[in-house]
Motif scaffolding. Structure first.
Motif, mmCIF file in Angstrom:
data_model
loop_
_atom_site.group_PDB
_atom_site.id
_atom_site.type_symbol
_atom_site.label_atom_id
_atom_site.label_comp_id
_atom_site.label_asym_id
_atom_site.label_seq_id
_atom_site.Cartn_x
_atom_site.Cartn_y
_atom_site.Cartn_z
ATOM 1 N N ILE A 86 45.522 -89.189 99.442
ATOM 2 C CA ILE A 86 46.942 -89.928 99.652
ATOM 3 C C ILE A 86 47.998 -88.842 99.769
ATOM 4 O O ILE A 86 48.229 -87.770 98.977
ATOM 5 C CB ILE A 86 47.307 -90.911 98.517
ATOM 6 C CG1 ILE A 86 46.065 -92.054 98.505
ATOM 7 C CG2 ILE A 86 48.677 -91.569 98.838
ATOM 8 C CD1 ILE A 86 46.514 -92.848 97.224
ATOM 9 N N THR A 133 53.265 -91.554 102.817
ATOM 10 C CA THR A 133 52.920 -92.864 102.692
ATOM 11 C C THR A 133 53.977 -93.685 102.322
ATOM 12 O O THR A 133 55.008 -93.397 101.396
ATOM 13 C CB THR A 133 51.805 -92.865 101.608
ATOM 14 O OG1 THR A 133 50.573 -92.322 101.844
ATOM 15 C CG2 THR A 133 51.450 -94.396 101.283
ATOM 16 N N LYS A 178 42.887 -94.848 97.938
ATOM 17 C CA LYS A 178 42.851 -95.395 99.439
ATOM 18 C C LYS A 178 41.375 -96.143 99.539
ATOM 19 O O LYS A 178 40.470 -95.861 98.959
ATOM 20 C CB LYS A 178 42.790 -94.309 100.330
ATOM 21 C CG LYS A 178 44.201 -93.855 100.795
ATOM 22 C CD LYS A 178 44.268 -92.602 101.829
ATOM 23 C CE LYS A 178 43.795 -93.400 103.183
ATOM 24 N NZ LYS A 178 43.826 -92.043 104.031
ATOM 25 N N LEU A 193 46.242 -99.549 100.177
ATOM 26 C CA LEU A 193 46.347 -98.638 99.341
ATOM 27 C C LEU A 193 46.369 -99.594 97.889
ATOM 28 O O LEU A 193 46.978 -100.705 97.905
ATOM 29 C CB LEU A 193 48.168 -98.313 99.455
ATOM 30 C CG LEU A 193 48.507 -97.467 98.157
ATOM 31 C CD1 LEU A 193 47.992 -96.327 98.081
ATOM 32 C CD2 LEU A 193 50.049 -97.316 98.389
ATOM 33 N N CYS A 212 46.864 -100.171 94.022
ATOM 34 C CA CYS A 212 47.533 -99.800 92.995
ATOM 35 C C CYS A 212 47.271 -100.425 91.689
ATOM 36 O O CYS A 212 46.942 -101.478 91.815
ATOM 37 C CB CYS A 212 49.211 -100.042 93.097
ATOM 38 S SG CYS A 212 49.723 -99.280 94.974
ATOM 39 N N LEU A 215 48.008 -100.117 103.831
ATOM 40 C CA LEU A 215 48.381 -98.517 104.012
ATOM 41 C C LEU A 215 49.636 -98.235 105.258
ATOM 42 O O LEU A 215 48.951 -98.611 106.385
ATOM 43 C CB LEU A 215 47.201 -97.813 104.057
ATOM 44 C CG LEU A 215 47.376 -96.340 104.116
ATOM 45 C CD1 LEU A 215 47.869 -96.122 102.636
ATOM 46 C CD2 LEU A 215 45.928 -95.560 104.221
#
Length: 685
Positions: free
Chosen positions: A569, A574, A610, A615, A617, A681
């Protein structure tokens, strides 16, 4: 100190504005005619109505008295047209007094009686009056609809003054909605109705065009139009118009940072307004001059002008501008050099400003007064009072933003409605053209072609309408998204303020001050980030680190935290919506870590990785997890921050056609909570 700039907005009805002396001359003439005419007949009703209209400029109370007398006599005579005019005159005088609800009621009656009497011109004028009332009550769509209907009638009757006023007043509504292109379009149409006319009405329109350019910060054009308006006012001897234009020109100079020129024009406007005797306008000029002297650090002169402004505003019903002048006076008193303690006087002025704002009902004025009071309390070390005032200030800021949001959505709705009307009008024109061609040709082939063409056209229009609707829906979604982002700030602020409040309650002033400094840094970063729909992940992570450090200190370091980032990442490249992860972290702290009293083994782990085009989290803690027994009911209450985040995610998914998901797992191995948020993403480059 914030500049107090009060440009004049013109709303005219059906006649050119004349000087106060000319109005008084007309009043004297009508009064003399009324004294000579002793008969209780329709002619007396007309004289009373004319006198009521003349009075609205200089003495609306007397105007109401004459209009009510006209209504009573017209009712006894069953004179419907005179009764309609009497209610119309009442509406105008109530509007001049700022009594918008009564103005609306009487304009409704005027419209009803004009319909009964068959007076089409009077009906259109009454619609214009009702539109002014709708505008005063901020019912902007209703105001535009009334102006449109009145405009159509004025055009049908070929009544140029009505056409001009309808365009001008419609422009004023769009100006209030910050829709400057449509406002300018209407003002320009109004200026072309009577080209070359040298009247106050024409000057009003030019001044309004100047206000549009002033709001757009195109100051050279704003200055040019205000000068054109000034020349016309001077040529017709309209002293109030001259004073207003001088004030508007001064405002443009002020905004252009040309204080010396601004002061000259404000002084000229003040001289004329003193001659006219309009207390509100005099006080406005005095306030602006006082602020200019304050900025030039001539505090003694500033105090002189601001005190006089406060005294004059106190004699009027204008409480909101009184609040502004009091706040300016407090700011000036605070900056004045000297050995004596001015804190008490500053606080009294700020409290008086708040009281006036509450009487005036302006959220903005109340918010400004509360913010000033909060700063004064903080400087005096009265932290609890400072905190209470700041909380109220933040609540009002949210109210102000919501009002602005409502106006933005309303503006988009109006824009969409106008586009739909244009499409319908074009479709109707096209249909009529095709029908005429079919009649002339008289051919069955052409009829078939007409039917086919109309079908194809309808399909095309349906597609266009669907596209417009989709674009409008996207615009509203974007606006709603901005609202949700803005609401995250008050939510975050209140939780932090509660933490500061806790220190104050424990009389730990040193820690409270330290926390305030750190909180200010966080707030600055949060506010800066909130201006953007997306920010670099690196910036968001920096904010999260600072936030966790502050909260760990508050909880006596009873928990630690880790942030693990997938090497693949690129955090600088990003993009992520700001404050999207913060509510989940906050939830872990407040509901997971804080209840673990007496322990120091708390851990919050934040991981980012990723996966395909997503993405992922993850926020995980080893807190108390699900609560039971007496605390079960409290745990069921959903976090406001979580609800906002879910709403933001739903709108983002709809807007971007994305598949973002949120999963919350509780009671992992008997303790802790895990939140997994997947987002599309997105890269900056």
């Amino acid at each position: 100190m914030k500049k107090i700039l009060i440009p004049v907005l013109f709303l005219v009805t059906y006649c050119n504005r004349v000087s106060a002396q000319a109005v008084q001359k007309e009043i004297d003439s009508l009064t003399l005619q009324l004294q000579k005419h002793t008969g209780q007949d329709t002619a007396r009703v007309m004289l009373l109505n004319d006198l009521a209209y003349a009075y609205y400029v200089v003495n609306p109370d007397k105007g109401l008295e004459q209009a009510k007398a006209a209504a009573a006599l017209a009712s006894r005579l069953s004179y419907t047209r005179g009764l309609a005019t009497a209610f119309s005159r009442m509406s105008v005088n109530y509007w001049a007094k700022g009594q918008d609800s009564l103005a609306m009621q009487t304009s409704e009656k005027a419209i009803r009686y004009y319909k009964l009497s068959g007076n089409l011109l009077g009906y259109a004028k009454a619609l214009n009056n009702r539109a002014l009332n709708h505008y005063a009550l901020e019912n902007y769509i209703a105001a535009i609809h009334d102006h449109e209907e009145a405009l159509a009638i004025f055009k049908k009757l070929n009544f140029p003054l009505g056409i001009q006023n309808s365009y001008n007043n419609t422009g004023v509504v769009f100006l209030a909605l910050n829709d400057y292109p449509r406002a300018l379009d209407n003002f320009l149409k109004a200026s072309r109705v009577l080209p070359g006319a040298v009247t106050s009405a024409q000057a009003n329109i030019l001044a309004n065009i100047g206000l549009v350019y002033k709001n757009m910060k195109t100051y050279p054009k704003a200055f040019s139009y205000q000068q054109q308006a000034l020349k016309i006012y001077q040529s017709v001897g309209d002293q109030q118009g001259i004073a207003n234009s001088l004030g508007n020109i001064a405002t443009v100079y002020d905004l252009s940072h040309k204080d010396r020129q601004a002061l000259v024009y404000y002084q000229q406007a003040l001289t004329i307004n003193r001659t006219i005797g309009n207390k509100a306008h005099i006080a406005s000029d005095l306030t602006n001059i006082g602020v200019l002297y304050h900025d030039a650090r001539d505090f003694s002169r500033a105090e002189q002008y601001l005190k006089e402004a406060v005294a004059l505003y106190s004699e009027t019903t204008d409480k909101n501008d009184l609040s502004e002048a009091l706040l300016a006076l407090a700011a000036n008193e605070e900056k004045r050099p000297g050995t004596r303690d001015r804190a008490g006087l500053v606080e009294r002025l700020q409290k008086a400003s708040l009281q006036a704002a509450e009487a005036g009902g302006s959220p903005l004025r109340k918010s400004e007064a509360l913010e000033a009071l909060s700063n004064t309390y903080e400087k005096a070390g009265r932290f609890q009072l400072a905190l209470d005032a700041y909380k109220k200030h933040i609540l009002l800021q949210d109210t102000i933003f919501n009002k602005a949001k409502d106006q933005e959505i309303l503006r988009k709705q109006l824009e969409f409605d106008f586009e739909q009307k244009e499409l319908v009008t074009k479709a109707e024109i096209q249909r009529q053209k095709m029908v005429r061609q079919a009649v002339v040709a008289g051919s069955a082939v052409l009829l078939v072609m007409l039917g086919s063409g109309f079908l194809l056209y309808k399909r095309k229009q349906d597609a266009v309408n669907r596209k417009k609707a989709a674009e409008y829906k996207a615009t509203v979604a974007e606006t709603e998204l901005k609202v949700l982002r803005s609401q995250m700030n008050p939510h975050f602020i209140f939780n932090s303020l509660n933490a500061i409040n806790d220190y104050i309650a424990k009389n730990d002033k040193e820690t409270a001050q330290q926390y305030l400094v750190e909180f200010a840094g966080l707030m600055r970063q949060a506010l800066e980030n909130s201006h953007f729909s997306e920010i670099p992940l690196a910036d968001d992570l920096d904010f999260i680190r600072q936030y966790l450090q502050v909260e760990a200190r508050r909880l006596k370091n009873t928990f630690a935290f880790e942030i693990n980032i997938d090497p693949e990442i690129d955090t600088e490249n990003t993009l992520i919506p700001p404050l999207l992860l913060q509510p989940f972290i906050e939830n872990s702290i407040w509901h997971g870590m804080a209840p673990k009293v007496g322990t120091a083994d708390g851990l919050i782990t934040i991981s980012l990785k990723k996966k395909d085009d997503l993405l992922i989290c993850t926020i995980e803690d080893n807190g108390v997890g699900k609560v039971t027994d007496a605390r079960q009911q409290t745990a069921k209450r959903r976090s406001f921050g979580l609800e906002l985040t879910e709403s933001r995610l739903a709108i983002l998914n709809e807007k971007k056609q994305a598949g973002g998901q949120l999963q919350i797992s509780e009671n992992l191995n008997g303790k802790g909570t895990k939140v997994e948020l997947s987002l599309p993403l997105k890269m900056a480059f």
